[in-house]
Design an enzyme around this catalytic site. Structure first.
Site, PDB file in Angstrom:
ATOM      1  N   ALA A  47      10.306  -9.555   3.633  1.00  0.00           N
ATOM      2  CA  ALA A  47      11.459  -8.759   4.063  1.00  0.00           C
ATOM      3  C   ALA A  47      11.077  -7.774   5.159  1.00  0.00           C
ATOM      4  O   ALA A  47      11.856  -7.514   6.080  1.00  0.00           O
ATOM      5  CB  ALA A  47      12.048  -8.019   2.871  1.00  0.00           C
ATOM      6  N   ASP A  48       9.864  -7.218   5.089  1.00  0.00           N
ATOM      7  CA  ASP A  48       9.427  -6.262   6.110  1.00  0.00           C
ATOM      8  C   ASP A  48       9.315  -6.930   7.476  1.00  0.00           C
ATOM      9  O   ASP A  48       9.623  -6.317   8.512  1.00  0.00           O
ATOM     10  CB  ASP A  48       8.098  -5.631   5.714  1.00  0.00           C
ATOM     11  CG  ASP A  48       6.998  -6.651   5.425  1.00  0.00           C
ATOM     12  OD1 ASP A  48       7.308  -7.828   5.176  1.00  0.00           O
ATOM     13  OD2 ASP A  48       5.813  -6.255   5.436  1.00  0.00           O
ATOM     14  N   THR A  53       0.813  -1.216   0.000  1.00  0.00           N
ATOM     15  CA  THR A  53       0.000   0.000   0.000  1.00  0.00           C
ATOM     16  C   THR A  53       0.845   1.264   0.000  1.00  0.00           C
ATOM     17  O   THR A  53       0.555   2.218  -0.724  1.00  0.00           O
ATOM     18  CB  THR A  53      -0.939   0.029   1.225  1.00  0.00           C
ATOM     19  OG1 THR A  53      -1.753  -1.143   1.210  1.00  0.00           O
ATOM     20  CG2 THR A  53      -1.834   1.258   1.208  1.00  0.00           C
ATOM     21  N   VAL A  96       7.800   3.595   2.265  1.00  0.00           N
ATOM     22  CA  VAL A  96       8.315   4.466   3.328  1.00  0.00           C
ATOM     23  C   VAL A  96       9.803   4.702   3.094  1.00  0.00           C
ATOM     24  O   VAL A  96      10.563   3.762   2.845  1.00  0.00           O
ATOM     25  CB  VAL A  96       8.087   3.835   4.712  1.00  0.00           C
ATOM     26  CG1 VAL A  96       8.599   4.766   5.812  1.00  0.00           C
ATOM     27  CG2 VAL A  96       6.600   3.541   4.925  1.00  0.00           C
TER      28      VAL A  96
END
Length: 255
Positions: free
Chosen positions: A108-109, A10, A13
Protein backbone atom coordinates in the site's frame (compact mmCIF):
# COMPACT_ATOMS: atom_id res chain seq x y z
CA UNK A 1 -9.66 17.71 8.88
CA UNK A 2 -8.08 14.47 7.68
CA UNK A 3 -5.88 12.08 9.64
CA UNK A 4 -3.59 10.07 7.37
CA UNK A 5 -1.59 7.13 8.78
CA UNK A 6 1.11 5.06 7.11
CA UNK A 7 1.93 1.87 9.04
CA UNK A 8 5.37 0.57 8.09
CA UNK A 9 7.52 -2.25 9.40
CA UNK A 10 9.82 0.10 11.32
CA UNK A 11 7.86 3.34 11.75
CA UNK A 12 4.28 4.58 11.77
CA UNK A 13 3.83 8.05 10.28
CA UNK A 14 0.86 10.28 11.09
CA UNK A 15 -0.25 13.44 9.34
CA UNK A 16 -3.19 15.78 9.89
CA UNK A 17 -4.40 17.85 6.96
CA UNK A 18 -6.75 20.79 6.84
CA UNK A 19 -7.64 20.94 3.17
CA UNK A 20 -4.18 20.70 1.51
CA UNK A 21 -2.19 22.06 4.46
CA UNK A 22 -0.22 19.62 6.61
CA UNK A 23 -0.82 20.73 10.20
CA UNK A 24 0.80 17.82 12.04
CA UNK A 25 3.51 15.31 11.15
CA UNK A 26 4.85 12.70 13.58
CA UNK A 27 6.72 9.41 13.46
CA UNK A 28 6.66 6.60 16.04
CA UNK A 29 8.22 3.14 16.25
CA UNK A 30 6.13 0.21 15.06
CA UNK A 31 5.27 -2.27 17.82
CA UNK A 32 3.22 -5.21 16.47
CA UNK A 33 2.12 -6.29 19.95
CA UNK A 34 0.58 -3.02 21.14
CA UNK A 35 -3.18 -3.13 21.67
CA UNK A 36 -5.77 -0.89 20.04
CA UNK A 37 -6.17 0.92 23.37
CA UNK A 38 -2.44 1.66 23.53
CA UNK A 39 -2.38 3.02 19.99
CA UNK A 40 -5.54 5.05 20.62
CA UNK A 41 -3.92 6.73 23.65
CA UNK A 42 -0.66 7.29 21.77
CA UNK A 43 -2.41 8.90 18.79
CA UNK A 44 -4.43 11.14 21.11
CA UNK A 45 -1.27 12.20 22.95
CA UNK A 46 0.62 13.03 19.74
CA UNK A 47 -2.21 15.12 18.32
CA UNK A 48 -2.84 16.91 21.60
CA UNK A 49 0.85 17.81 21.83
CA UNK A 50 0.42 19.82 18.63
CA UNK A 51 -2.88 21.38 19.78
CA UNK A 52 -4.86 19.51 17.11
CA UNK A 53 -8.59 19.71 17.79
CA UNK A 54 -9.43 16.05 17.24
CA UNK A 55 -13.16 16.81 17.15
CA UNK A 56 -12.57 18.42 13.76
CA UNK A 57 -11.10 15.24 12.27
CA UNK A 58 -13.86 13.85 10.06
CA UNK A 59 -11.79 11.76 7.65
CA UNK A 60 -9.38 8.85 8.15
CA UNK A 61 -7.18 7.01 5.67
CA UNK A 62 -4.62 4.28 6.34
CA UNK A 63 -1.94 2.47 4.37
CA UNK A 64 -0.45 -0.58 6.06
CA UNK A 65 2.23 -3.17 5.26
CA UNK A 66 2.01 -4.90 8.67
CA UNK A 67 -1.17 -7.04 8.39
CA UNK A 68 -1.50 -7.84 12.14
CA UNK A 69 -1.69 -4.12 12.93
CA UNK A 70 -4.43 -3.28 10.45
CA UNK A 71 -7.31 -4.58 12.57
CA UNK A 72 -5.70 -3.03 15.67
CA UNK A 73 -5.67 0.42 14.08
CA UNK A 74 -9.15 0.08 12.60
CA UNK A 75 -10.47 -0.64 16.09
CA UNK A 76 -8.49 2.20 17.69
CA UNK A 77 -9.58 4.76 15.10
CA UNK A 78 -13.25 3.77 15.10
CA UNK A 79 -13.40 3.94 18.91
CA UNK A 80 -11.69 7.32 19.13
CA UNK A 81 -12.99 9.17 16.07
CA UNK A 82 -16.25 7.27 15.44
CA UNK A 83 -15.32 7.17 11.76
CA UNK A 84 -14.51 4.17 9.59
CA UNK A 85 -11.14 4.69 7.88
CA UNK A 86 -10.40 4.15 4.20
CA UNK A 87 -7.87 1.32 3.93
CA UNK A 88 -5.65 1.62 0.84
CA UNK A 89 -5.03 -1.52 -1.20
CA UNK A 90 -4.73 -2.56 -4.85
CA UNK A 91 -8.50 -2.20 -5.33
CA UNK A 92 -8.69 1.41 -4.11
CA UNK A 93 -9.45 4.03 -6.73
CA UNK A 94 -6.19 5.94 -7.14
CA UNK A 95 -5.90 6.97 -10.78
CA UNK A 96 -2.82 4.75 -11.13
CA UNK A 97 -3.00 1.54 -13.18
CA UNK A 98 -1.11 -1.29 -11.46
CA UNK A 99 0.68 -3.46 -14.01
CA UNK A 100 2.12 -5.98 -11.55
CA UNK A 101 1.52 -9.65 -12.48
CA UNK A 102 -0.36 -9.96 -9.19
CA UNK A 103 -1.58 -6.51 -8.06
CA UNK A 104 -2.23 -7.84 -4.53
CA UNK A 105 1.53 -8.04 -4.01
CA UNK A 106 2.08 -4.30 -4.34
CA UNK A 107 2.46 -2.74 -0.89
CA UNK A 108 0.00 0.00 0.00
CA UNK A 109 2.88 2.39 0.74
CA UNK A 110 4.26 1.91 -2.78
CA UNK A 111 0.83 2.61 -4.33
CA UNK A 112 0.47 5.76 -2.23
CA UNK A 113 3.96 7.00 -3.14
CA UNK A 114 3.25 6.42 -6.84
CA UNK A 115 0.06 8.48 -6.64
CA UNK A 116 1.79 11.42 -4.97
CA UNK A 117 4.81 11.37 -7.28
CA UNK A 118 2.76 11.13 -10.46
CA UNK A 119 0.42 13.89 -9.28
CA UNK A 120 3.33 16.28 -8.68
CA UNK A 121 5.73 15.38 -11.47
CA UNK A 122 3.84 13.33 -14.03
CA UNK A 123 5.83 10.54 -15.62
CA UNK A 124 8.05 8.80 -16.19
CA UNK A 125 9.09 8.91 -12.57
CA UNK A 126 11.21 6.67 -10.35
CA UNK A 127 10.36 6.77 -6.63
CA UNK A 128 12.89 5.59 -4.04
CA UNK A 129 11.70 4.97 -0.49
CA UNK A 130 14.38 4.58 2.20
CA UNK A 131 12.53 2.51 4.78
CA UNK A 132 12.97 -0.94 6.30
CA UNK A 133 13.60 -1.98 2.73
CA UNK A 134 14.83 0.41 0.06
CA UNK A 135 12.21 0.25 -2.67
CA UNK A 136 12.20 1.58 -6.22
CA UNK A 137 8.85 2.16 -7.95
CA UNK A 138 8.55 2.93 -11.65
CA UNK A 139 5.60 4.88 -13.09
CA UNK A 140 5.18 5.57 -16.80
CA UNK A 141 4.11 8.79 -18.51
CA UNK A 142 0.61 7.25 -18.76
CA UNK A 143 0.30 6.75 -15.00
CA UNK A 144 1.04 3.02 -15.11
CA UNK A 145 2.71 1.40 -12.12
CA UNK A 146 5.12 -0.77 -14.09
CA UNK A 147 6.90 -2.53 -11.24
CA UNK A 148 9.91 -1.98 -9.07
CA UNK A 149 12.93 -3.16 -7.15
CA UNK A 150 13.19 -4.14 -3.47
CA UNK A 151 16.57 -4.11 -1.74
CA UNK A 152 17.64 -4.46 1.92
CA UNK A 153 17.32 -1.13 3.71
CA UNK A 154 20.14 0.84 5.28
CA UNK A 155 19.33 -0.20 8.85
CA UNK A 156 18.87 -3.88 7.94
CA UNK A 157 22.23 -3.89 6.17
CA UNK A 158 23.97 -2.26 9.12
CA UNK A 159 22.40 -4.65 11.64
CA UNK A 160 23.33 -7.69 9.56
CA UNK A 161 26.93 -6.47 9.40
CA UNK A 162 27.54 -6.25 13.13
CA UNK A 163 25.35 -9.24 14.01
CA UNK A 164 27.18 -11.61 11.67
CA UNK A 165 30.73 -10.28 12.11
CA UNK A 166 31.82 -10.82 15.70
CA UNK A 167 34.48 -8.09 15.79
CA UNK A 168 32.36 -5.35 14.20
CA UNK A 169 30.37 -3.08 16.53
CA UNK A 170 26.96 -1.47 16.14
CA UNK A 171 27.53 2.04 14.75
CA UNK A 172 25.60 5.27 14.57
CA UNK A 173 24.28 5.92 11.07
CA UNK A 174 25.99 9.22 10.30
CA UNK A 175 28.14 10.32 7.38
CA UNK A 176 31.87 9.94 8.10
CA UNK A 177 34.27 12.80 7.42
CA UNK A 178 36.12 10.90 4.69
CA UNK A 179 35.36 8.00 2.36
CA UNK A 180 38.47 6.19 3.65
CA UNK A 181 37.87 5.32 7.29
CA UNK A 182 40.71 5.67 9.80
CA UNK A 183 39.07 3.33 12.33
CA UNK A 184 36.52 0.51 12.37
CA UNK A 185 33.50 2.71 13.09
CA UNK A 186 34.15 5.27 10.34
CA UNK A 187 35.05 2.47 7.90
CA UNK A 188 31.68 0.81 8.56
CA UNK A 189 29.81 4.11 8.29
CA UNK A 190 31.49 4.78 4.94
CA UNK A 191 30.64 1.35 3.59
CA UNK A 192 27.04 1.47 4.77
CA UNK A 193 26.20 5.01 3.61
CA UNK A 194 28.27 5.40 0.44
CA UNK A 195 27.71 1.78 -0.47
CA UNK A 196 23.94 2.29 -0.29
CA UNK A 197 24.17 5.52 -2.28
CA UNK A 198 26.16 3.70 -4.95
CA UNK A 199 23.60 0.91 -5.07
CA UNK A 200 20.83 3.46 -5.60
CA UNK A 201 22.65 5.11 -8.50
CA UNK A 202 23.47 1.76 -10.12
CA UNK A 203 19.87 0.54 -9.95
CA UNK A 204 18.47 3.83 -11.27
CA UNK A 205 20.87 3.72 -14.24
CA UNK A 206 19.84 0.15 -15.02
CA UNK A 207 16.14 1.12 -14.86
CA UNK A 208 16.75 4.04 -17.22
CA UNK A 209 18.60 1.78 -19.65
CA UNK A 210 15.95 -0.94 -19.56
CA UNK A 211 13.11 1.54 -20.07
CA UNK A 212 15.12 3.58 -22.60
CA UNK A 213 14.37 6.72 -20.59
CA UNK A 214 16.88 9.54 -20.97
CA UNK A 215 15.79 11.86 -18.20
CA UNK A 216 13.05 10.54 -15.89
CA UNK A 217 12.26 12.35 -12.66
CA UNK A 218 13.88 10.54 -9.73
CA UNK A 219 12.54 11.39 -6.28
CA UNK A 220 13.18 10.01 -2.82
CA UNK A 221 11.32 9.70 0.47
CA UNK A 222 11.44 7.66 3.68
CA UNK A 223 12.89 7.89 7.16
CA UNK A 224 16.54 7.85 6.05
CA UNK A 225 16.16 9.97 2.93
CA UNK A 226 18.10 12.93 4.35
CA UNK A 227 21.07 10.66 5.12
CA UNK A 228 21.43 8.83 1.79
CA UNK A 229 19.87 10.96 -0.95
CA UNK A 230 22.44 13.82 -0.83
CA UNK A 231 25.21 11.27 -1.47
CA UNK A 232 23.64 10.02 -4.72
CA UNK A 233 24.04 11.37 -8.24
CA UNK A 234 20.66 10.35 -9.65
CA UNK A 235 18.10 11.57 -7.09
CA UNK A 236 16.71 14.94 -8.16
CA UNK A 237 14.10 15.73 -5.51
CA UNK A 238 13.54 14.82 -1.86
CA UNK A 239 9.97 14.59 -0.55
CA UNK A 240 9.90 13.49 3.13
CA UNK A 241 6.08 13.72 3.30
CA UNK A 242 5.41 11.96 -0.03
CA UNK A 243 3.44 9.08 1.52
CA UNK A 244 1.18 11.37 3.55
CA UNK A 245 0.54 13.50 0.47
CA UNK A 246 -0.41 10.40 -1.48
CA UNK A 247 -2.86 9.40 1.24
CA UNK A 248 -4.42 12.87 1.13
CA UNK A 249 -4.85 12.66 -2.64
CA UNK A 250 -6.40 9.18 -2.50
CA UNK A 251 -8.80 10.26 0.23
CA UNK A 252 -9.93 13.24 -1.85
CA UNK A 253 -10.44 11.03 -4.91
CA UNK A 254 -12.61 8.61 -2.98
CA UNK A 255 -15.04 11.16 -1.57
Amino acid sequence: MLLAIDIGNTNIVLGVYENKKLLHHSRINTHPHRTSDEYRILIKSLLNSDSIDTKKIKGLIVSCVVPPLLAVFEEALKRYFKVRPIIVNHKTSTGIKICYTNPKEVGADRIVNAVAAYHEFGGPVIIIDFGTATTFCIVSSKGEYLGGVIAPGVTISAEALFERASKLPAVELIKPKTIIGKDTVSSMQSGIIYGHAGMVDAIVERIKAEMKWKNPMVIATGGLVELIAPETKTIKKIRPSLTLEGLRLIYAKNQ
